[in-house]
Design a protein around this motif. Structure first.
Motif, short mmCIF file in Angstrom:
data_model
loop_
_atom_site.label_atom_id
_atom_site.label_comp_id
_atom_site.label_asym_id
_atom_site.label_seq_id
_atom_site.Cartn_x
_atom_site.Cartn_y
_atom_site.Cartn_z
N GLN A 39 0.83 -1.20 0.00
CA GLN A 39 0.00 0.00 0.00
C GLN A 39 0.87 1.26 0.00
O GLN A 39 0.60 2.20 -0.75
N GLU A 40 1.91 1.25 0.81
CA GLU A 40 2.79 2.42 0.88
C GLU A 40 3.50 2.65 -0.44
O GLU A 40 3.54 3.79 -0.95
N GLN A 41 4.06 1.61 -1.03
CA GLN A 41 4.83 1.76 -2.27
C GLN A 41 3.95 2.17 -3.43
O GLN A 41 4.31 3.06 -4.22
N LEU A 42 2.81 1.53 -3.58
CA LEU A 42 1.94 1.85 -4.71
C LEU A 42 1.36 3.25 -4.59
O LEU A 42 1.21 3.96 -5.59
N THR A 43 1.00 3.65 -3.38
CA THR A 43 0.46 4.99 -3.17
C THR A 43 1.49 6.04 -3.56
O THR A 43 1.17 7.03 -4.25
N ARG A 44 2.72 5.84 -3.14
CA ARG A 44 3.78 6.81 -3.47
C ARG A 44 4.11 6.78 -4.96
O ARG A 44 4.36 7.82 -5.57
N ALA A 45 4.12 5.58 -5.53
CA ALA A 45 4.43 5.46 -6.97
C ALA A 45 3.38 6.17 -7.81
O ALA A 45 3.70 6.88 -8.77
N ALA A 46 2.11 5.98 -7.45
CA ALA A 46 1.02 6.61 -8.21
C ALA A 46 1.11 8.13 -8.15
O ALA A 46 0.72 8.82 -9.10
N ALA A 47 1.61 8.65 -7.05
CA ALA A 47 1.74 10.10 -6.89
C ALA A 47 3.00 10.64 -7.57
O ALA A 47 3.11 11.85 -7.81
N THR A 48 3.94 9.76 -7.88
CA THR A 48 5.23 10.17 -8.40
C THR A 48 5.30 10.10 -9.93
O THR A 48 5.86 10.99 -10.58
N PHE A 348 14.21 -9.40 -0.17
CA PHE A 348 13.61 -9.06 -1.47
C PHE A 348 12.56 -7.96 -1.40
O PHE A 348 12.39 -7.23 -2.37
N LEU A 349 11.84 -7.85 -0.30
CA LEU A 349 10.79 -6.84 -0.20
C LEU A 349 11.40 -5.49 0.16
O LEU A 349 12.19 -5.39 1.11
N ALA A 350 11.04 -4.48 -0.58
CA ALA A 350 11.59 -3.15 -0.33
C ALA A 350 11.09 -2.58 0.98
O ALA A 350 10.02 -2.94 1.47
N LYS A 351 11.87 -1.70 1.55
CA LYS A 351 11.41 -0.94 2.70
C LYS A 351 10.53 0.20 2.21
O LYS A 351 10.81 0.82 1.19
N PRO A 352 9.43 0.48 2.91
CA PRO A 352 8.54 1.55 2.47
C PRO A 352 9.28 2.87 2.22
O PRO A 352 10.10 3.29 3.02
N GLY A 353 9.00 3.45 1.06
CA GLY A 353 9.62 4.72 0.69
C GLY A 353 10.92 4.57 -0.06
O GLY A 353 11.44 5.55 -0.59
N GLU A 354 11.45 3.34 -0.15
CA GLU A 354 12.71 3.12 -0.84
C GLU A 354 12.46 2.39 -2.17
O GLU A 354 11.32 2.15 -2.56
N ASN A 355 13.56 2.07 -2.86
CA ASN A 355 13.49 1.24 -4.07
C ASN A 355 12.70 1.92 -5.19
O ASN A 355 12.09 1.26 -6.03
N HIS A 356 12.70 3.26 -5.18
CA HIS A 356 11.95 4.05 -6.17
C HIS A 356 10.48 3.64 -6.19
O HIS A 356 9.82 3.72 -7.23
N PHE A 357 10.00 3.16 -5.06
CA PHE A 357 8.60 2.77 -4.84
C PHE A 357 8.21 1.48 -5.57
O PHE A 357 7.02 1.15 -5.63
N PHE A 358 9.18 0.75 -6.11
CA PHE A 358 8.91 -0.62 -6.54
C PHE A 358 8.75 -1.47 -5.29
O PHE A 358 9.25 -1.14 -4.21
N ILE A 359 8.09 -2.61 -5.43
CA ILE A 359 7.80 -3.45 -4.27
C ILE A 359 8.91 -4.47 -4.02
O ILE A 359 9.36 -4.64 -2.88
N LEU A 360 9.35 -5.14 -5.06
CA LEU A 360 10.39 -6.16 -4.92
C LEU A 360 11.72 -5.67 -5.46
O LEU A 360 11.79 -4.82 -6.34
N ARG A 361 12.78 -6.26 -4.92
CA ARG A 361 14.13 -6.02 -5.41
C ARG A 361 14.67 -7.30 -6.05
O ARG A 361 14.07 -8.36 -5.94
N HIS A 362 15.77 -7.20 -6.75
CA HIS A 362 16.54 -8.35 -7.22
C HIS A 362 15.84 -9.20 -8.28
O HIS A 362 15.52 -10.36 -8.08
#
Length: 402
Positions: A39-48, A348-362
């Motif tokens: 929820q945090e990542q998608l909300t920020r991504a949609a606003a960005t 693998f799961l990003a920390k909220p607010g990081e990873n350019h708002f993507f959800i997974l890493r690697h």
């Protein structure tokens, strides 16, 4: 004495119930943590990000690689927003999903790719499934017509690419786009779409697969006769290697084809592919595969070859579907659960607010071309969200998660 005994029994039952509830809560803490992050990542991504220029991955210099409307991945971010809405109940995500989906309207005119399933069915298809708003249907109808036009009865398959040295290339990825044709065949009463999807799956089963049920990436056909001209790879390690995401596409594709056709050949094929993946001696302990199963020994002496979270997410989706179709389904569900738990870990799961708002890493796009190596990928996020939704349904977790 009897009253005291009954009181003791009642207390014991109550404690056992509380303990069981606590254990159940703890066992699903990883799921709740994932939903909060999503929820945090998608909300920020949609606003960005801007609709029509959707986040695809992260470049080596740390900037975000954006997907224009004609990019094969462009439908994944709107689709992720739709799944995010279903998982969280956040209406702002539904509003954003609609905005990012409608920005892809012009894809209805695209004819030069097989990836219309990824582009339109993941975006507009999810929009229609969730809202039943008829404004999404014209685009879906026109896109399906263009996808069907790429089917050649002589070859028995849908052409994948219009570029490269091949005459009529078909990639294993194309199995994923059949879901669009199955849906469109039923929605618009086009039996020819359903027939084409079934024929493509049968032809691919015949020509793409080796005796061990690993898959070639690219098969080239003579468009005039249907003869196979060559078998090889474009993104795997070698022509004879097992490119991890290719194996995942096939697994997902064949159980999806079975779900739409009830053809037992497709179910059996999915089981064979699952067996290849699950018993592979080079599958890491955490079930997140290296980008190609044949990367080993001298090629990877330290065991540090990039993992592909996107392949793992697609595998989890396929196994969860497969688990509901066979008597011994628990082994598939358990394997998928292990994948999801590991993808939901800090590794693998990003920390909220990081990873350019993507959800997974690697994840890994195309290693041999040094393209999108060890980076977030929009389709890794999409299939991770889809897998979580399937997992919730299988385990009777009420959504949206409160």
């Amino acid at each position: 004495m009897k009253k005291r005994f009954n009181a003791i029994i009642t207390a014991f039952i109550l404690l056992a119930s509380v303990a069981a509830q606590a254990q159940a809560s703890t066992s699903k803490d990883w799921f709740r943590h994932a939903i909060i992050t999503i929820q945090e990542q998608l909300t920020r991504a949609a606003a960005t990000y801007t609709p029509g220029q959707n986040p695809r991955s992260v470049n080596p210099n740390g900037t975000v690689r954006l997907a224009p409307k004609t990019d094969w991945t462009t439908g994944f971010f709107p689709g992720s927003l739709w799944y995010g809405y279903e998982l969280t109940g956040n209406k702002d995500l539904a509003t954003a999903a609609q905005r990012f989906t409608l920005a892809l309207d012009s894809i209805r005119y695209v004819t030069k790719t097989h990836d219309l399933g990824f582009m339109l069915y993941c975006s507009y298809g999810n929009a229609w499934r969730i809202t039943k708003d008829k404004e999404y249907l014209p685009v879906l109808k026109e896109g399906a017509e263009h996808l069907f036009e790429r089917f050649n009865p002589k070859t028995g398959v849908i052409r994948s690419w219009d570029f490269g040295p091949w005459k009529y290339p078909v990639i294993i990825d194309n199995m994923m786009n059949l879901e669009y044709l199955y849906w469109a065949g039923a929605q618009f009463n086009k039996q020819q779409y359903t027939n084409a999807a079934n024929t493509h799956a049968l032809t691919t089963m015949k020509n793409h697969y080796r005796k061990d049920y690993s898959s070639y990436h690219v098969v080239d056909y003579d468009p005039a006769t249907g003869k196979v001209l060559s078998k090889g790879t474009h993104q795997g390690l070698t022509d004879e290697s097992a490119w991890a995401r290719g194996q995942a596409w096939g697994l997902y594709g064949y159980i999806m084809c079975y779900n739409n056709s009830a053809n037992p050949q497709f179910l059996q094929q999915a089981q064979h592919i699952a067996q290849f993946i699950m018993t592979h001696p080079r599958m890491p302990k955490n079930k997140i595969p290296v980008w190609d199963f044949d990367v080993h020994n001298a090629l990877d002496p330290d065991g540090r070859a990039p993992r592909d979270a996107s392949a793992a997410a697609v595998i989890a989706c396929g196994l969860l579907d497969l688990s509901t179709r066979v008597k011994d389904g628990k082994k598939y569900a358990d394997y998928a659960e292990e994948i999801l738990k590991n993808l939901s870990s800090d590794d693998f799961l990003a920390k909220p607010g990081e990873n350019h708002f993507f959800i997974l890493r690697h994840s890994v796009g195309a290693f041999l071309y040094n393209s999108e190596v060890d980076t977030p990928l929009d389709y890794a996020d999409y299939y991770y969200l889809e897998a979580l939704k399937k997992y919730a349904a299988l385990n009777k977790i009420k959504l949206p998660l409160q």
